[in-house]
Motif scaffolding. Structure first.
Motif, short mmCIF file in Angstrom:
data_model
loop_
_atom_site.label_atom_id
_atom_site.label_comp_id
_atom_site.label_asym_id
_atom_site.label_seq_id
_atom_site.Cartn_x
_atom_site.Cartn_y
_atom_site.Cartn_z
N GLY A 53 28.63 34.37 79.50
CA GLY A 53 28.16 34.30 80.76
C GLY A 53 28.84 33.07 80.63
O GLY A 53 29.02 32.10 79.61
N LEU A 58 28.14 26.19 86.11
CA LEU A 58 29.61 27.25 87.09
C LEU A 58 28.97 28.03 88.11
O LEU A 58 29.75 29.29 87.87
N ARG A 59 27.38 27.99 87.85
CA ARG A 59 27.13 29.61 88.68
C ARG A 59 26.45 28.49 89.98
O ARG A 59 26.28 30.16 90.60
N VAL A 82 34.40 29.89 95.78
CA VAL A 82 33.35 30.11 96.32
C VAL A 82 33.66 29.97 97.92
O VAL A 82 33.25 30.51 98.97
N LEU A 85 34.53 32.99 98.91
CA LEU A 85 33.49 34.02 99.27
C LEU A 85 33.24 33.95 100.36
O LEU A 85 32.22 34.34 101.05
N LEU A 113 22.01 41.44 109.66
CA LEU A 113 21.50 42.28 108.97
C LEU A 113 22.52 42.33 107.84
O LEU A 113 21.80 41.62 106.53
N VAL A 114 23.23 42.07 108.58
CA VAL A 114 24.90 41.83 106.88
C VAL A 114 25.13 40.76 106.62
O VAL A 114 24.97 40.62 105.44
N ILE A 117 22.07 39.97 104.35
CA ILE A 117 22.58 40.42 102.91
C ILE A 117 22.91 39.74 102.13
O ILE A 117 22.78 39.72 101.06
N LEU A 118 24.45 39.35 102.76
CA LEU A 118 25.51 38.65 102.11
C LEU A 118 24.59 37.15 101.50
O LEU A 118 25.01 36.57 100.40
N TYR A 120 21.78 36.90 101.13
CA TYR A 120 21.05 36.69 100.00
C TYR A 120 21.57 36.58 98.51
O TYR A 120 20.97 36.55 97.55
N SER A 121 22.45 37.22 99.00
CA SER A 121 23.56 37.34 97.42
C SER A 121 23.63 36.46 96.94
O SER A 121 24.24 35.67 95.99
N MET A 122 24.47 35.66 98.40
CA MET A 122 25.00 34.27 98.10
C MET A 122 23.81 33.02 97.14
O MET A 122 24.71 31.87 96.19
N MET A 123 22.67 33.55 97.89
CA MET A 123 21.39 33.27 97.21
C MET A 123 21.44 32.85 96.00
O MET A 123 20.09 32.52 94.64
N GLY A 124 21.52 34.35 95.18
CA GLY A 124 21.99 35.00 93.98
C GLY A 124 20.82 35.55 93.61
O GLY A 124 20.95 36.51 92.27
N GLY A 125 20.94 36.56 94.85
CA GLY A 125 19.50 37.60 94.46
C GLY A 125 18.15 37.61 94.37
O GLY A 125 17.41 37.40 92.82
N TYR B 46 33.53 40.46 82.23
CA TYR B 46 34.54 39.29 83.19
C TYR B 46 35.16 39.91 83.28
O TYR B 46 35.59 39.35 85.04
N LEU B 89 24.72 44.87 96.90
CA LEU B 89 23.61 44.47 96.20
C LEU B 89 23.42 44.99 94.79
O LEU B 89 22.87 44.94 93.86
N TYR B 93 23.41 44.56 90.73
CA TYR B 93 21.91 44.80 89.89
C TYR B 93 22.30 45.95 89.13
O TYR B 93 21.76 45.18 87.37
N GLY B 215 28.35 37.68 94.77
CA GLY B 215 27.59 36.02 94.74
C GLY B 215 26.79 36.41 93.68
O GLY B 215 26.46 35.26 93.16
N ILE B 216 25.94 37.77 92.99
CA ILE B 216 25.39 37.83 92.21
C ILE B 216 25.89 37.48 90.65
O ILE B 216 25.02 37.18 90.27
N LEU B 218 28.70 35.86 90.44
CA LEU B 218 28.38 34.24 90.32
C LEU B 218 27.61 33.28 90.30
O LEU B 218 27.51 33.14 88.99
N ASN B 219 26.62 33.76 90.35
CA ASN B 219 25.19 33.33 89.62
C ASN B 219 24.34 34.20 88.60
O ASN B 219 23.96 32.97 87.70
N GLY B 221 26.45 34.21 86.24
CA GLY B 221 27.80 33.52 85.17
C GLY B 221 28.65 34.65 84.52
O GLY B 221 29.35 34.75 84.07
#
Lengths: 125, 278
Positions: A53, A58-59, A82, A85, A113-114, A117-118, A120-125, B46, B89, B93, B215-216, B218-219, B221
């Motif tokens: 990881g 870098l996350r 980034v 993305l 809506l799309v 969802i995007l 939400y993913s960029m914020m880390g889910g 990876y 998504l 997960y 996005g997930i 990346l977050n 790692g």
């Protein structure tokens, strides 16, 4: 500009340019980071056989920006990724705007809506 | 092998993967993951992260050329992207909890399925029944340019296609691929769109789908800059080169050769997954 000039064809053209610009910008940043990374660390050894990881910096966007500002090669590459993305996200944002100009509110909703969802993913889910 | 040598080798491999991906119509992602795991012994997590990055790059790069030709249907694409991004998504997960060996096995079977789908000769059917009421309400009916002028088309079975798109999204998020073969299946076999419209709309959707899982990744790692860099830059060049080659040369023999290579890669992934070598 009058809403009537926002035809599907015109929107398609702007979309095409937006996507191309995003990919070129992202690739250039990645390439710049690559040069820095390889000139400094090219002779070292790195092994990807075991998954560890990435380090926390870098996350997320904040850490990546910090690393990039410190001119770390890996940080700049990650910033380019980034940006890459962000290209589809920008495309979807633009579509929200374009459907709104066409007063097509069903698709404003679908596109939002799309976008959610995007994000939400960029914020880390 | 030091980082410089490894990066150069990865880059050359990625150019080849992008080229083969474009020529077979399967996309670079399905070649890059087996290449990284089988050849370079990279951990599959990876590999999937790097592949997703390359999928976004090629999709956005190619879409720039496609959308200007006026074939893609942005409404159909956007409506189905709700399904693919939700699926992506879920797939991302799933990737966080599933073992590398299971991902390899699923990857192998999906690769076999994709190779089969894209090698089948497709029959364009003319559908003369009246437009589907749901598709009409969603303003999905459209026209596209042909040699005989603008031709209209009417999509069918929207809910069924939506469900298949969700599955395509899950596979994309779990395996780091564009799921182009499955997306095209939903668009041209289920919705009965013309080929040009389905392939370009599918490509248009791939980048957004991949971004929803990237996005997930990346977050958590899973995206390593040192690995994603040569992969992204290489696949992008290979795919651009492949797309040019497709317009100037007959590549039917090459396609057969590459399909055999892809089947071999798929079998290797499955065997490695079962024997726990990954």
């Amino acid at each position: 500009m009058a809403p009537s000039s926002w035809t599907d064809e015109r929107i398609d053209q702007i979309l095409g340019n937006l996507l191309r610009a995003g990919v070129i910008l992202a690739s250039s940043v990645v390439l710049l980071g690559a040069v820095l990374y390889l000139t400094r660390h090219g002779t070292q050894v790195h092994d990807y056989q075991v998954f560890r990881g990435e380090p926390p910096d870098l996350r997320g966007l904040r850490g990546i920006l910090q690393d990039a500002r410190a001119l770390s090669g890996r940080g700049i590459i990650q910033l380019g990724i980034v940006l890459l993305l962000a290209t589809p996200v920008a495309r979807v944002m633009f579509s929200v705007f374009a459907f709104a100009r066409q007063r097509d509110y069903t698709y404003v909703f679908v596109t939002l809506l799309v976008l959610m969802i995007l994000l939400y993913s960029m914020m880390g889910g | 092998m030091n980082i410089l040598e490894l990066t150069l080798l990865l880059w050359v491999g990625a150019v080849a993967a992008g080229l083969v991906g474009a020529l077979t119509g399967l996309g670079g992602g399905v070649i890059i993951v087996p290449m990284l795991t089988l050849l370079f012994k990279v951990d599959i997590h990876y590999a999937v992260g790097a592949a997703l990055v390359s999928v976004i790059a090629t999709s956005s790069g190619a879409a720039a050329a496609y959308v200007k030709e006026g074939y893609s249907n942005v409404r159909i694409g956007m409506f189905l992207e709700v399904a693919t991004t939700l699926g992506a998504l879920a797939g991302a997960y799933l990737a966080l909890v599933v073992s590398g060996a299971s991902i390899a096995i699923i990857f192998g079977f999906v690769l076999l399925g994709s190779a089969y789908l894209s090698s089948r000769s497709r029959q364009e059917t003319t559908d003369l029944s009246p437009p589907d009421p749901l598709a009409t309400r969603l303003r999905m009916n459209g026209t596209y340019p042909t040699a005989e002028g603008m031709q209209s088309y009417h999509p069918r079975r929207v809910p069924f296609a939506w469900a298949v798109m969700f599955v395509a999204g899950v596979l994309s998020g779990l395996l780091g691929i564009g799921s182009g073969a499955l997306k095209v299946l939903a668009l041209d076999q289920i919705m009965r769109l013309p080929f040009k419209v389905s392939t370009t709309t599918s490509n248009f959707m791939i980048g957004v789908t991949a971004a929803a899982s990237a996005g997930i990744y990346l977050n958590r790692g899973y995206i390593d800059p040192g690995l994603a860099m040569p992969v992204m830059l290489g696949v992008l060049i290979g795919a651009t080169w492949g797309a040019r080659l497709l317009t100037v040369a007959r590549v039917s023999l090459l396609r057969i050769v590459f399909t055999v290579v892809i089947i071999a890669l798929a079998v290797q992934m499955i065997i490695h997954g079962f024997t726990g070598k990954l």
